[in-house]
Design a protein around this motif. Structure first.
Motif, PDB file in Angstrom:
ATOM      1  N   UNK A  24       2.229   5.686  -4.874  1.00  0.00           N
ATOM      2  CA  UNK A  24       1.528   4.658  -5.421  1.00  0.00           C
ATOM      3  C   UNK A  24       1.912   3.292  -5.052  1.00  0.00           C
ATOM      4  N   UNK A  25       3.087   3.178  -5.418  1.00  0.00           N
ATOM      5  CA  UNK A  25       3.819   1.872  -4.876  1.00  0.00           C
ATOM      6  C   UNK A  25       3.846   1.769  -3.403  1.00  0.00           C
ATOM      7  N   UNK A  59      -7.067  -0.342  -2.500  1.00  0.00           N
ATOM      8  CA  UNK A  59      -8.150  -0.808  -2.866  1.00  0.00           C
ATOM      9  C   UNK A  59      -8.412  -2.200  -3.284  1.00  0.00           C
ATOM     10  N   UNK A  60      -7.320  -2.372  -4.186  1.00  0.00           N
ATOM     11  CA  UNK A  60      -7.583  -3.804  -4.993  1.00  0.00           C
ATOM     12  C   UNK A  60      -6.940  -4.770  -3.868  1.00  0.00           C
ATOM     13  N   UNK A  61      -6.175  -4.499  -2.989  1.00  0.00           N
ATOM     14  CA  UNK A  61      -5.863  -5.511  -2.140  1.00  0.00           C
ATOM     15  C   UNK A  61      -6.493  -5.479  -0.697  1.00  0.00           C
ATOM     16  N   UNK A  95       0.952   0.112  -0.879  1.00  0.00           N
ATOM     17  CA  UNK A  95       0.589  -1.134  -0.434  1.00  0.00           C
ATOM     18  C   UNK A  95       1.609  -1.881   0.456  1.00  0.00           C
ATOM     19  N   UNK A 144      -5.478   3.331  -5.109  1.00  0.00           N
ATOM     20  CA  UNK A 144      -5.560   2.202  -6.238  1.00  0.00           C
ATOM     21  C   UNK A 144      -5.231   1.112  -5.557  1.00  0.00           C
ATOM     22  N   UNK A 145      -4.165   0.670  -5.076  1.00  0.00           N
ATOM     23  CA  UNK A 145      -3.395  -0.430  -4.825  1.00  0.00           C
ATOM     24  C   UNK A 145      -4.034  -0.944  -3.398  1.00  0.00           C
ATOM     25  N   UNK A 186       1.022 -14.120  -8.844  1.00  0.00           N
ATOM     26  CA  UNK A 186       1.694 -12.790  -9.205  1.00  0.00           C
ATOM     27  C   UNK A 186       0.916 -11.362  -8.368  1.00  0.00           C
ATOM     28  N   UNK A 187      -0.373 -11.852  -7.896  1.00  0.00           N
ATOM     29  CA  UNK A 187      -1.041 -10.685  -7.294  1.00  0.00           C
ATOM     30  C   UNK A 187      -0.251 -10.374  -5.878  1.00  0.00           C
ATOM     31  N   UNK A 242       3.281  -9.049  -6.382  1.00  0.00           N
ATOM     32  CA  UNK A 242       3.336  -7.781  -6.611  1.00  0.00           C
ATOM     33  C   UNK A 242       2.826  -7.026  -5.684  1.00  0.00           C
ATOM     34  N   UNK A 243       2.262  -7.362  -4.644  1.00  0.00           N
ATOM     35  CA  UNK A 243       1.932  -6.447  -3.535  1.00  0.00           C
ATOM     36  C   UNK A 243       3.029  -6.417  -2.645  1.00  0.00           C
ATOM     37  N   UNK A 246       1.119  -3.028  -9.760  1.00  0.00           N
ATOM     38  CA  UNK A 246       0.429  -2.792  -8.370  1.00  0.00           C
ATOM     39  C   UNK A 246       0.086  -4.229  -7.790  1.00  0.00           C
ATOM     40  N   UNK A 247      -0.079  -5.126  -8.363  1.00  0.00           N
ATOM     41  CA  UNK A 247      -0.648  -6.373  -8.051  1.00  0.00           C
ATOM     42  C   UNK A 247      -2.183  -6.563  -8.381  1.00  0.00           C
TER      43      UNK A 247
END
Lengths: 460, 262
Positions: free
Chosen positions: B171-172, B120-122, B175, B117-118, B90-91, B94-95, A349-350
């Motif tokens: 989930x994928x 949020x982290x991005x 993002x 989840x995604x 990579x972050x 992968x986004x 998910x990064x």
């Protein structure tokens, strides 16, 4: 001496039975057309067990009753007629004569014991023979009974397996029964103590200071308030030690499982686990001689003048270091048990490594981590040596970690090794303290095992 | 080396790989693969087990980075930017390039948290309201919204296998990636759940560049418009799916699709 002989006899008989039965089973196999229901050696074991088990039981019973029988026959001897009637002297003489007769002592100290030596010697020899004959008889009887059953279709294998299972069960029962015995003795003494001091005074009283010299019949209940001890135990073992152990243990587990290079991990993990193998006395030295003075000096340097050289902080810090391996190895195991798919899912998910650890791995491993912490707490509150050496002996109901403090375990040691007689409430209070400690650690262990079990169910 | 069918139409490559080789230690797992992957079509990688199709797929979002011994040579461009050498990390990669795995792997969190989840982290959502909207949109696109809208706080792991896999797709999607890589997404699912995922791929087709690794040739034929056949670490043949299945040019491809091996 005679015990060893009897045991040898039992083993010899067993071996003979084993060989004979096996040979007989082989002869069936050679001559008969029927298939044997079990391997010849199983027939051998069947007979051997039928010899050895009854004989061992006999030897156990015999070794318990034989001294009594010997004594009776000696007392029946005319030489015993003029023994003193006073128990203590009488027993001393008898013991002395017996020791000379068995060869444990070279000669009599008290000449009055001399005439008894000879009757003892004859009685011992006589009963040794009886024992040996009994052993042989029982061995032969058991062996013969079993041997007659050795036939081609006899299911010796299932019988032997069943006996083996029974022996294993017995072995596991020993540990359980011992635990039950410990609990029973604790409960018994605790009840005696609570007969003298009320449980309310004990559990909720604020002052601890039993006087082992005071009148045992009328103890002062206000001196038996154990609350300061419970507080000291919790403060040192469950608060200060955990403040050290949880973050350090968790972080080292995360480093070892997620960041460390495999070869580095191979060296670091066992090194960390060595911490768990260091004797607690050694930690005690370290706490008392290095950490405690250092804390006092630091406290004085920042202007706290009345800092004590024995402090809850010193004991708690060192105890925390001691239980780091408990926390870290449980956390390590449970983080490593989180499926790789979770990690991949998060990384794909990064998420960064640390986000993955914080948001996925640690929450997923949390039950295992909590279980490890519970076990560590129950270990910490049962710990004695560090507290004895570094925390002091004064029961103190305070939240100041620089003050001296004492714990349940320390007071158990102090009360049991004190000057009080054994039935004095001060001494008996040790059992009540032990009982409370036992209940608390038992509860913690049960909770920990439950939590860990739930975690296992989630992933396997 | 790779036989490319002549009648491929001109498309703009979303991902273009040039002479990509992957090594596990000394072992060469992928040998000189070059391919252009467009957004317009679903691309399928087929081939026998161990042929390197999954390994190649994982180089496209640098998932091989998690294996210490793996090394990638050649270049892989995402919109003309080299994903291994440019300053894109990579972050960020992968986004933009999402992935769905062989076995459904929802996090042991609630359905809502799995999808959130995604974003949020991005840092995609400024408010709870935004996040709710992203979650709803993603679940709708993954065709799961109607089944779970009343139990968003239930654990994602309590769903059925097929629902879990659609949750992973949601989930994928959450993002807002440009590419979705699917590594045998149906191999752990029953035929009904598989059909649902295939329908979903058809719906997502065009919006995202989709690359799917599959063992099932029927599945490749059903969902993809482009197919690449891998064998022993090499890409043997690449072309329109209909061409690959009706008119393979290479003997090995023909053997594989007619079931002579693999």
């Amino acid at each position: 001496m005679s015990m060893a002989l009897l045991l040898l006899l039992a083993i010899g008989l067993g071996l003979a039975g084993w060989l004979a039965a096996r040979a007989r089973a082989w002869s069936f196999r050679r001559s008969g057309t029927e298939r044997l229901a079990a391997l010849p050696s199983y027939h051998g074991w069947y007979v051997a067990l039928w010899i050895v088990v009854p004989v061992l039981i006999f030897i156990m019973i015999w070794s318990a009753i034989e001294p009594g029988l010997v004594l009776q026959s000696v007392l029946a001897d005319p030489a015993a007629a003029n023994l003193p009637t006073f128990d203590f002297q009488r027993n001393a003489l008898l013991a002395e004569a017996r020791n000379v007769a068995t060869g444990a002592a070279a000669g009599v100290y008290n000449p009055a014991a001399q005439p008894l030596v000879e009757p003892f010697r004859t009685a011992l020899a006589e009963f040794r023979w009886i024992g040996a004959i009994g052993t042989l008889l029982i061995g032969f009887a058991g062996g013969a009974w079993a041997f007659l059953k050795v036939k081609p279709d006899f299911a010796a294998r299932t019988k032997v397996e069943r006996i083996v299972m029974a022996m294993l069960l017995l072995a596991s029962l020993v540990a359980i029964l011992t635990t039950l015995g410990i609990v029973a003795s604790l409960v018994f003494e605790t009840v005696r103590f609570f007969g003298m001091v009320s449980p309310i005074d004990f559990l909720f009283g604020l002052h601890w200071g039993p006087d082992p010299m005071a009148n045992a019949a009328n103890p002062d209940p206000t001196r038996y308030g154990a609350l300061p001890l419970f507080w000291g135990t919790i403060f040192i073992g469950a608060i200060i030690a955990m403040i050290v152990a949880i973050p350090l243990g968790l972080m080292s587990a995360i480093y070892l499982t997620q960041y460390a290079h495999p070869t580095w991990r191979k060296w670091l993990k066992p090194l960390l686990e060595i911490l768990a193998g260091v004797p607690t006395v050694v930690y005690g030295y370290f706490a008392a001689l290095t950490v405690a003075p250092w804390i006092r000096d630091v406290a004085q340097a920042v202007g706290i003048t009345n800092a004590s050289s024995e402090s809850a902080l010193a004991a708690g810090l060192v105890m925390g270091v001691m239980i780091i391996p408990f926390v870290s190895s449980m956390a390590d195991d449970s983080i490593a048990a989180v499926p790789q798919a979770m990690r991949d899912g998060s990384l794909a998910m990064g998420a960064t490594k640390s986000e993955t650890i914080r948001k996925v791995l640690v929450p997923a491993a949390l039950p295992g981590i909590v279980g490890g912490v519970m076990l560590a707490i129950s270990r910490a509150i049962g710990e004695t040596m560090i507290v004895v050496m570094a925390a002091g002996a004064t029961a103190n109901l305070t939240v100041n970690p620089l003050e001296t403090m004492t714990t349940v375990t320390y007071q158990i040691v102090a009360m049991l090794t004190g000057e009080g007689s054994f039935d004095h409430p001060a001494t008996l209070s040790a059992f009540a303290l032990g009982f409370v400690l036992f209940l608390v650690t038992l509860a913690l262990n049960i909770i920990a095992l439950r939590v860990v079990k739930r975690f296992r169910e989630a992933y396997e | 080396m790779t036989v490319v069918h002549p009648n491929l139409d001109e498309t703009k490559a979303k991902i273009s790989a040039r002479d990509v080789s992957v090594f596990y230690g000394d072992k060469k797992a992928i040998d000189g693969v070059s391919i252009d992957i467009p957004t317009e079509y679903v691309t399928a990688f087929i081939g026998p087990s161990g042929c390197g199709k999954s390994t190649f797929l994982r180089t496209l979002n640098r998932m091989n980075d998690t294996i210490a011994a793996a090394r990638v040579e050649g270049e892989i461009m995402l919109d003309g930017e080299d994903i291994y050498r440019s300053k894109m990390d990579v972050v960020q990669l992968r986004a933009r390039v999402g992935m769905v795995f062989q076995k459904p792997n929802p996090f042991p969190k609630s359905i809502y948290e799995n999808v959130a989840y995604g974003p949020r982290i991005h840092g995609f959502a400024e408010s709870k309201h935004d996040l709710d909207a992203i979650v709803e949109k993603s679940l709708q696109r993954a065709g799961l919204w109607n089944e779970v809208k009343d139990r968003l706080s239930d654990s994602g792991t309590a769903l059925s296998g097929g629902q879990q896999q659609r949750l992973c797709i949601a989930r994928a999607i959450a993002v807002d990636p440009e590419v979705i890589l699917m590594d045998e997404p149906c191999s752990a699912l029953d035929p009904i759940a598989t059909a649902k995922i295939e329908e979903l791929i058809a719906e997502l087709h065009g919006r995202y560049a989709i690359v799917i690794v599959t063992h099932s040739m029927q599945q490749a034929a059903r969902v993809s418009q482009r197919t690449a056949f891998f064998h022993l670490g090499k890409m043997v043949e690449y072309g329109r799916t209909t061409d690959i299945f009706t008119n393979p040019l290479e003997e090995r491809t023909k053997d594989y699709i007619t079931g002579r091996y693999g």
